[in-house]
Design an enzyme around this catalytic site. Structure first.
Site, PDB file in Angstrom:
ATOM      1  N   ARG A  74      28.541  32.785 -10.133  1.00  0.00           N
ATOM      2  CA  ARG A  74      27.174  32.479 -10.587  1.00  0.00           C
ATOM      3  C   ARG A  74      26.309  32.161  -9.375  1.00  0.00           C
ATOM      4  O   ARG A  74      26.805  32.005  -8.261  1.00  0.00           O
ATOM      5  CB  ARG A  74      27.188  31.287 -11.553  1.00  0.00           C
ATOM      6  CG  ARG A  74      27.616  29.992 -10.905  1.00  0.00           C
ATOM      7  CD  ARG A  74      27.419  28.772 -11.802  1.00  0.00           C
ATOM      8  NE  ARG A  74      27.823  27.556 -11.093  1.00  0.00           N
ATOM      9  CZ  ARG A  74      27.641  26.332 -11.551  1.00  0.00           C
ATOM     10  NH1 ARG A  74      27.101  26.133 -12.736  1.00  0.00           N
ATOM     11  NH2 ARG A  74      28.023  25.286 -10.847  1.00  0.00           N
ATOM     12  N   GLN A 107      29.200  19.229  -8.669  1.00  0.00           N
ATOM     13  CA  GLN A 107      29.798  17.937  -8.350  1.00  0.00           C
ATOM     14  C   GLN A 107      30.713  18.058  -7.133  1.00  0.00           C
ATOM     15  O   GLN A 107      30.701  17.213  -6.232  1.00  0.00           O
ATOM     16  CB  GLN A 107      30.616  17.410  -9.544  1.00  0.00           C
ATOM     17  CG  GLN A 107      29.784  16.866 -10.703  1.00  0.00           C
ATOM     18  CD  GLN A 107      29.432  17.900 -11.749  1.00  0.00           C
ATOM     19  OE1 GLN A 107      29.291  19.087 -11.454  1.00  0.00           O
ATOM     20  NE2 GLN A 107      29.266  17.463 -12.982  1.00  0.00           N
ATOM     21  N   THR A 146      -3.653  -5.256   0.682  1.00  0.00           N
ATOM     22  CA  THR A 146      -3.000  -3.956   0.892  1.00  0.00           C
ATOM     23  C   THR A 146      -3.840  -3.112   1.857  1.00  0.00           C
ATOM     24  O   THR A 146      -3.319  -2.276   2.590  1.00  0.00           O
ATOM     25  CB  THR A 146      -2.802  -3.196  -0.438  1.00  0.00           C
ATOM     26  OG1 THR A 146      -4.051  -2.822  -0.982  1.00  0.00           O
ATOM     27  CG2 THR A 146      -2.014  -4.035  -1.430  1.00  0.00           C
ATOM     28  N   ASP A 147      -5.146  -3.365   1.871  1.00  0.00           N
ATOM     29  CA  ASP A 147      -6.010  -2.652   2.816  1.00  0.00           C
ATOM     30  C   ASP A 147      -5.611  -2.966   4.262  1.00  0.00           C
ATOM     31  O   ASP A 147      -5.612  -2.082   5.126  1.00  0.00           O
ATOM     32  CB  ASP A 147      -7.474  -3.023   2.565  1.00  0.00           C
ATOM     33  CG  ASP A 147      -8.424  -2.139   3.346  1.00  0.00           C
ATOM     34  OD1 ASP A 147      -8.477  -0.932   3.038  1.00  0.00           O
ATOM     35  OD2 ASP A 147      -9.086  -2.643   4.278  1.00  0.00           O
ATOM     36  N   ASN A 179      20.259  20.796 -10.946  1.00  0.00           N
ATOM     37  CA  ASN A 179      20.821  22.147 -10.949  1.00  0.00           C
ATOM     38  C   ASN A 179      19.720  23.131 -11.361  1.00  0.00           C
ATOM     39  O   ASN A 179      19.218  23.063 -12.491  1.00  0.00           O
ATOM     40  CB  ASN A 179      21.996  22.189 -11.950  1.00  0.00           C
ATOM     41  CG  ASN A 179      22.890  23.393 -11.752  1.00  0.00           C
ATOM     42  OD1 ASN A 179      22.501  24.338 -11.063  1.00  0.00           O
ATOM     43  ND2 ASN A 179      24.057  23.371 -12.368  1.00  0.00           N
ATOM     44  N   LYS A 205       0.869  -1.188   0.000  1.00  0.00           N
ATOM     45  CA  LYS A 205       0.000   0.000   0.000  1.00  0.00           C
ATOM     46  C   LYS A 205       0.902   1.233   0.000  1.00  0.00           C
ATOM     47  O   LYS A 205       1.732   1.407   0.903  1.00  0.00           O
ATOM     48  CB  LYS A 205      -0.894   0.001   1.233  1.00  0.00           C
ATOM     49  CG  LYS A 205      -1.968   1.073   1.211  1.00  0.00           C
ATOM     50  CD  LYS A 205      -2.997   0.815   0.121  1.00  0.00           C
ATOM     51  CE  LYS A 205      -4.312   0.349   0.704  1.00  0.00           C
ATOM     52  NZ  LYS A 205      -5.258  -0.062  -0.360  1.00  0.00           N
ATOM     53  N   HIS A 261      18.995  26.167 -12.726  1.00  0.00           N
ATOM     54  CA  HIS A 261      19.814  27.158 -13.431  1.00  0.00           C
ATOM     55  C   HIS A 261      19.231  28.560 -13.290  1.00  0.00           C
ATOM     56  O   HIS A 261      18.039  28.777 -13.521  1.00  0.00           O
ATOM     57  CB  HIS A 261      19.906  26.799 -14.918  1.00  0.00           C
ATOM     58  CG  HIS A 261      20.537  25.460 -15.166  1.00  0.00           C
ATOM     59  ND1 HIS A 261      21.864  25.195 -14.900  1.00  0.00           N
ATOM     60  CD2 HIS A 261      20.024  24.306 -15.657  1.00  0.00           C
ATOM     61  CE1 HIS A 261      22.147  23.941 -15.226  1.00  0.00           C
ATOM     62  NE2 HIS A 261      21.046  23.376 -15.678  1.00  0.00           N
ATOM     63  N   PHE A 269      31.856  27.927 -12.587  1.00  0.00           N
ATOM     64  CA  PHE A 269      31.890  26.761 -13.486  1.00  0.00           C
ATOM     65  C   PHE A 269      32.680  27.182 -14.721  1.00  0.00           C
ATOM     66  O   PHE A 269      32.195  27.937 -15.562  1.00  0.00           O
ATOM     67  CB  PHE A 269      30.482  26.283 -13.844  1.00  0.00           C
ATOM     68  CG  PHE A 269      30.491  24.959 -14.557  1.00  0.00           C
ATOM     69  CD1 PHE A 269      30.958  23.811 -13.906  1.00  0.00           C
ATOM     70  CD2 PHE A 269      30.063  24.842 -15.872  1.00  0.00           C
ATOM     71  CE1 PHE A 269      30.983  22.579 -14.555  1.00  0.00           C
ATOM     72  CE2 PHE A 269      30.091  23.614 -16.528  1.00  0.00           C
ATOM     73  CZ  PHE A 269      30.547  22.489 -15.863  1.00  0.00           C
TER      74      PHE A 269
HETATM   75  O1  LIG Z   1      27.991  22.545 -11.533  1.00  0.00           O
HETATM   76  C1  LIG Z   1      27.839  22.268 -12.730  1.00  0.00           C
HETATM   77  N1  LIG Z   1      28.200  21.047 -13.187  1.00  0.00           N
HETATM   78  C2  LIG Z   1      28.064  20.671 -14.495  1.00  0.00           C
HETATM   79  O2  LIG Z   1      28.438  19.530 -14.891  1.00  0.00           O
HETATM   80  C3  LIG Z   1      27.511  21.624 -15.378  1.00  0.00           C
HETATM   81  N2  LIG Z   1      27.230  21.593 -16.704  1.00  0.00           N
HETATM   82  C4  LIG Z   1      26.670  22.796 -17.017  1.00  0.00           C
HETATM   83  O3  LIG Z   1      26.260  23.117 -18.161  1.00  0.00           O
HETATM   84  N3  LIG Z   1      26.618  23.602 -15.917  1.00  0.00           N
HETATM   85  C5  LIG Z   1      27.124  22.884 -14.878  1.00  0.00           C
HETATM   86  N4  LIG Z   1      27.301  23.191 -13.565  1.00  0.00           N
END
Ligand SMILES: O=c1[nH]c(=O)c2[nH]c(=O)[nH]c2[nH]1
Length: 279
Positions: free
Chosen positions: A171, A215, A57-58, A241, A12, A243, A154
């Site tokens: 950024r 990363q 499941t009930d 991410n 459930k 953006h 980056f």
């Molecule tokens: O921190 C980031 N890792 C990426 O692998 C990546 N690739 C991307 O286009 N921007 C970013 N920013």
């Protein structure tokens, strides 16, 4: 060539259970979303339509409600362990149970005894798996939305014929984290304290690390949790991410010195990393 039944499981999903502790006038509330899934000897149900081994499941849903009253809702890891153990130990055909719990946090309104406002958006999670191979407990958090308005770069990435991205040394870095950590063996960990320590460490490192990429931030965050919490064996971080694209204001005769952004929701970079202790 024959045809056989492959792996199967059933349960459930998303039983919403709300528990009030009324021992005193100062009420305590717990707000959970519990999913149970069972494995075992269920071949007959699939190939012959024989339900003799099938705990409905009930009933699984009812068990969640009954246990909320009987054993109470302490730490969600303990609640998951009690449920998973019950299904495996007390229901004959069941050999494995996977219990996933999400907890929505509420906080008191102005320290009121019975008025609360929902905290979030992040949600605490737990997953307890009991099987013939043993028991694993995974704690975690999802929808932990974080943002840094500077301290993120980056640049110096691999460039090929299709690359258009401009390198940046300042950024906005934003993400909505889903993090899951696997506990070392044992069922008497201080689940609440380790959760608090992991959450605090993740936020501290997200802010503190000067990020050269998401990363690297995730690696540093995971590493710091393993350093801070010995009861955690490994940790998985999943980070979309979010953006933030600087808007070109030149057509309006305006400069944009990292002040105005367009936040996009898709497509998004999706960075996933597991950090673990050396064998
Ligand atoms: O921190 C980031 N890792 C990426 O692998 C990546 N690739 C991307 O286009 N921007 C970013 N920013």
């Amino acid at each position: 060539m024959g045809i056989v039944l492959g792996t199967n499981r059933y349960g459930k999903a998303e039983t919403r259970v709300f528990r009030i502790v009324r021992d005193t006038d100062r009420h305590v509330i717990r707000d959970l979303n519990v999913s149970t899934s069972l494995t075992g000897d269920f071949a007959a149900a699939h190939v012959r339509g024989d339900q003799a081994h099938v705990l409905p499941t009930d009933t699984q849903k009812n068990t969640v409600f009954a246990f909320a009253k009987l054993v109470g809702v302490g730490e969600i890891e303990d609640f998951g362990l009690a449920l998973a153990r019950h299904f495996v130990d007390d229901v004959g055909p069941v050999t494995g149970a996977d219990v996933r719990i999400e907890e929505h946090a509420w906080e008191r309104i102005a320290d009121n005894d019975h008025g609360f406002s929902r905290r979030g958006p992040d949600v605490r999670t737990a997953r307890v798996t009991v099987s013939p191979e043993g028991t694993t407990v995974v704690g975690g958090i999802r929808d932990l939305v974080v943002l840094k308005s500077t301290g993120s770069e980056f640049a110096d990435f691999l460039v090929d014929d299709y690359t258009t991205l401009a390198p940046t040394h300042d950024r906005v870095l934003a993400t909505s984290l889903t993090v899951q950590w696997t506990y070392t063996a044992g069922e008497d960990h201080d689940w609440g304290a380790t959760y608090d320590a992991a959450r605090r460490t993740l936020l501290d490192r997200f802010t503190g690390v000067h990020s050269l990429a998401l990363q690297q931030s995730l690696w540093e965050m995971g590493r710091a949790v393993l350093e801070a919490v010995p009861e955690i064996a490994s940790i998985e971080l999943v980070a979309p991410n979010i953006h933030h694209i600087a808007v070109d204001l030149a057509p309006f005769g305006l400069a944009n010195d990292g002040e105005v952004f367009h936040v996009t929701d898709r497509p998004y970079g999706l960075i996933e990393v597991t950090v673990e202790r050396k064998a």
